[in-house]
Design a protein around this motif. Structure first.
Motif, mmCIF file in Angstrom:
data_model
loop_
_atom_site.group_PDB
_atom_site.id
_atom_site.type_symbol
_atom_site.label_atom_id
_atom_site.label_comp_id
_atom_site.label_asym_id
_atom_site.label_seq_id
_atom_site.Cartn_x
_atom_site.Cartn_y
_atom_site.Cartn_z
ATOM 1 N N VAL A 88 0.860 -1.180 0.000
ATOM 2 C CA VAL A 88 0.000 0.000 0.000
ATOM 3 C C VAL A 88 0.897 1.230 0.000
ATOM 4 C CG1 VAL A 88 -1.742 1.282 1.297
ATOM 5 C CG2 VAL A 88 -1.799 -1.218 1.259
ATOM 6 N N ARG A 89 0.541 2.197 -0.830
ATOM 7 C CA ARG A 89 1.252 3.469 -0.836
ATOM 8 C C ARG A 89 0.342 4.515 -0.233
ATOM 9 N NH1 ARG A 89 4.951 4.140 -6.143
ATOM 10 N NH2 ARG A 89 6.459 2.602 -5.473
ATOM 11 N N THR A 90 0.887 5.266 0.705
ATOM 12 C CA THR A 90 0.132 6.287 1.413
ATOM 13 C C THR A 90 0.777 7.643 1.158
ATOM 14 O OG1 THR A 90 -0.357 4.670 3.134
ATOM 15 C CG2 THR A 90 -0.737 6.979 3.676
ATOM 16 N N LEU A 91 -0.025 8.619 0.782
ATOM 17 C CA LEU A 91 0.461 9.977 0.542
ATOM 18 C C LEU A 91 0.005 10.864 1.687
ATOM 19 C CD1 LEU A 91 1.679 12.245 -1.225
ATOM 20 C CD2 LEU A 91 -0.530 12.363 -2.397
ATOM 21 N N ARG A 92 0.964 11.550 2.318
ATOM 22 C CA ARG A 92 0.655 12.453 3.419
ATOM 23 C C ARG A 92 1.472 13.736 3.270
ATOM 24 N NH1 ARG A 92 -3.242 9.522 4.259
ATOM 25 N NH2 ARG A 92 -3.698 8.492 6.196
ATOM 26 N N PHE A 93 1.040 14.786 3.986
ATOM 27 C CA PHE A 93 1.624 16.113 3.862
ATOM 28 C C PHE A 93 1.936 16.703 5.233
ATOM 29 C CE2 PHE A 93 -1.108 15.270 0.316
ATOM 30 C CZ PHE A 93 -0.409 15.747 -0.784
ATOM 31 N N THR A 94 2.904 17.640 5.263
ATOM 32 C CA THR A 94 3.187 18.405 6.473
ATOM 33 C C THR A 94 2.629 19.811 6.291
ATOM 34 O OG1 THR A 94 5.295 19.357 5.749
ATOM 35 C CG2 THR A 94 5.378 17.157 6.755
ATOM 36 N N GLU A 95 2.495 20.535 7.384
ATOM 37 C CA GLU A 95 2.054 21.927 7.303
ATOM 38 C C GLU A 95 3.124 22.817 6.687
ATOM 39 O OE1 GLU A 95 0.687 23.128 11.161
ATOM 40 O OE2 GLU A 95 -1.096 21.844 11.040
ATOM 41 N N ASP A 96 4.381 22.321 6.647
ATOM 42 C CA ASP A 96 5.490 23.078 6.064
ATOM 43 C C ASP A 96 5.670 22.782 4.578
ATOM 44 O OD1 ASP A 96 6.252 24.398 8.457
ATOM 45 O OD2 ASP A 96 7.212 22.553 9.135
ATOM 46 N N HIS A 97 4.707 22.086 3.971
ATOM 47 C CA HIS A 97 4.642 21.841 2.526
ATOM 48 C C HIS A 97 5.624 20.788 2.018
ATOM 49 C CE1 HIS A 97 1.880 25.161 2.535
ATOM 50 N NE2 HIS A 97 2.793 25.909 3.128
ATOM 51 N N GLU A 98 5.986 19.852 2.878
ATOM 52 C CA GLU A 98 6.673 18.654 2.419
ATOM 53 C C GLU A 98 5.608 17.564 2.270
ATOM 54 O OE1 GLU A 98 9.568 21.022 4.716
ATOM 55 O OE2 GLU A 98 7.838 19.946 5.467
ATOM 56 N N ALA A 99 5.877 16.634 1.391
ATOM 57 C CA ALA A 99 4.980 15.492 1.225
ATOM 58 C C ALA A 99 5.819 14.228 1.272
ATOM 59 C CB ALA A 99 4.236 15.573 -0.104
ATOM 60 N N VAL A 100 5.178 13.132 1.635
ATOM 61 C CA VAL A 100 5.870 11.846 1.676
ATOM 62 C C VAL A 100 4.928 10.770 1.132
ATOM 63 C CG1 VAL A 100 5.225 11.416 4.090
ATOM 64 C CG2 VAL A 100 7.182 10.231 3.116
ATOM 65 N N VAL A 101 5.482 9.949 0.251
ATOM 66 C CA VAL A 101 4.760 8.778 -0.251
ATOM 67 C C VAL A 101 5.378 7.582 0.460
ATOM 68 C CG1 VAL A 101 4.198 7.362 -2.251
ATOM 69 C CG2 VAL A 101 4.336 9.844 -2.486
ATOM 70 N N PHE A 122 18.991 26.208 -6.439
ATOM 71 C CA PHE A 122 19.905 25.380 -5.645
ATOM 72 C C PHE A 122 19.107 24.538 -4.661
ATOM 73 C CE2 PHE A 122 22.494 24.720 -1.796
ATOM 74 C CZ PHE A 122 23.562 24.024 -2.342
ATOM 75 N N VAL A 123 19.549 23.292 -4.481
ATOM 76 C CA VAL A 123 18.918 22.392 -3.521
ATOM 77 C C VAL A 123 20.004 21.750 -2.662
ATOM 78 C CG1 VAL A 123 17.459 20.358 -3.206
ATOM 79 C CG2 VAL A 123 17.065 21.861 -5.151
ATOM 80 N N GLU A 124 19.851 21.854 -1.351
ATOM 81 C CA GLU A 124 20.748 21.189 -0.405
ATOM 82 C C GLU A 124 19.995 19.985 0.155
ATOM 83 O OE1 GLU A 124 22.548 21.929 4.060
ATOM 84 O OE2 GLU A 124 22.065 23.667 2.821
ATOM 85 N N LEU A 125 20.619 18.809 0.077
ATOM 86 C CA LEU A 125 19.972 17.575 0.524
ATOM 87 C C LEU A 125 20.759 16.925 1.662
ATOM 88 C CD1 LEU A 125 19.114 16.086 -2.981
ATOM 89 C CD2 LEU A 125 17.564 17.228 -1.399
ATOM 90 N N PRO A 126 20.110 16.074 2.452
ATOM 91 C CA PRO A 126 20.834 15.372 3.515
ATOM 92 C C PRO A 126 21.769 14.320 2.911
ATOM 93 C CG PRO A 126 18.634 14.482 3.315
ATOM 94 C CD PRO A 126 18.703 15.658 2.377
ATOM 95 N N GLY A 161 17.504 19.855 4.857
ATOM 96 C CA GLY A 161 18.019 20.471 3.645
ATOM 97 C C GLY A 161 17.447 21.858 3.464
ATOM 98 N N ALA A 162 17.686 22.392 2.259
ATOM 99 C CA ALA A 162 17.188 23.727 1.944
ATOM 100 C C ALA A 162 16.994 23.853 0.435
ATOM 101 C CB ALA A 162 18.159 24.793 2.435
ATOM 102 N N VAL A 163 16.120 24.772 0.080
ATOM 103 C CA VAL A 163 15.850 25.079 -1.319
ATOM 104 C C VAL A 163 16.020 26.582 -1.490
ATOM 105 C CG1 VAL A 163 14.101 25.086 -3.133
ATOM 106 C CG2 VAL A 163 14.188 23.194 -1.536
ATOM 107 N N SER A 167 14.225 28.450 1.500
ATOM 108 C CA SER A 167 13.314 27.772 2.420
ATOM 109 C C SER A 167 13.967 26.486 2.916
ATOM 110 C CB SER A 167 12.009 27.448 1.690
ATOM 111 O OG SER A 167 11.101 26.827 2.555
ATOM 112 N N ASP A 168 13.783 26.217 4.205
ATOM 113 C CA ASP A 168 14.308 24.986 4.780
ATOM 114 C C ASP A 168 13.386 23.815 4.457
ATOM 115 O OD1 ASP A 168 16.466 26.323 5.929
ATOM 116 O OD2 ASP A 168 15.383 26.702 7.803
ATOM 117 N N ILE A 169 13.976 22.621 4.423
ATOM 118 C CA ILE A 169 13.227 21.382 4.226
ATOM 119 C C ILE A 169 13.306 20.610 5.532
ATOM 120 C CG2 ILE A 169 13.053 19.229 2.923
ATOM 121 C CD1 ILE A 169 14.713 20.666 0.713
ATOM 122 N N TYR A 170 12.163 20.136 6.010
ATOM 123 C CA TYR A 170 12.096 19.417 7.278
ATOM 124 C C TYR A 170 11.696 17.965 7.047
ATOM 125 C CZ TYR A 170 12.189 24.155 9.046
ATOM 126 O OH TYR A 170 12.544 25.451 9.294
ATOM 127 N N ALA A 171 12.218 17.081 7.880
ATOM 128 C CA ALA A 171 11.897 15.655 7.783
ATOM 129 C C ALA A 171 10.435 15.443 8.191
ATOM 130 C CB ALA A 171 12.813 14.840 8.681
#
Length: 159
Positions: free
Chosen positions: A35-48, A73-77, A90-92, A99-103
């Protein structure tokens, strides 16, 4: 003559095709192996989240990329990093802002999208597909369920 041959051969062809079709069993349902589940954070990250591999693929939402403008530019872990839900990973940077990227979940980073180093604009062109950020081996699947559903995320963006 050819049309007569075609008409004569048709019933046999259809009979063979019909014989190859599996007959459905009453009461038997085939389920997907995962099963694949799609969810979102309030900080505009998404995870499948893929429950067969316990891996979440993280990306920024379409709403986020459109708000940022052209990404430059994109900074990744780093792969192998352990992250905790809410940690900066990370950051974008765009022509408008940074903007920072949060786990979105806790776990171990198993893969990063190396293509973003050379083509950060993939975040604008295809944030969900080619512009994914990283993959995290999820420690606690309950964290996925605690994130926003698509409907809740849309409501959040309208405020």
């Amino acid at each position: 003559m050819f049309s007569a041959l075609r008409q004569v051969s048709r019933p046999a062809t259809y009979a063979v095709r019909a014989a190859r079709r599996p007959t459905p069993s009453v009461g038997v349902f085939r389920t997907a192996p995962f099963v694949r589940t799609l969810r979102f954070t309030e900080d505009h990250e998404a995870v499948v989240f893929d429950d067969s591999t316990m891996t979440g693929t993280v990306y920024i939402t379409n709403y986020a990329q459109s708000s940022l403008g052209d990404v430059v530019f994109v900074e990744l872990p780093a792969e192998g990093n352990k992250v905790t839900k809410g940690d900066q990973i990370g950051a974008v940077e765009s022509v408008k802002a940074a903007s920072d990227i949060y786990a979105p979940v806790s776990g171990t980073v198993t893969e990063v999208n190396a293509g973003l180093a050379d083509q950060p604009g993939l975040l604008n062109k295809s944030p969900e597909d080619q512009g994914w950020l990283c993959k995290i081996k999820v420690e606690n699947p309950a964290e996925i369920e605690a994130l926003l559903t698509e409907e809740a995320y849309k409501a959040h963006c309208e405020h």
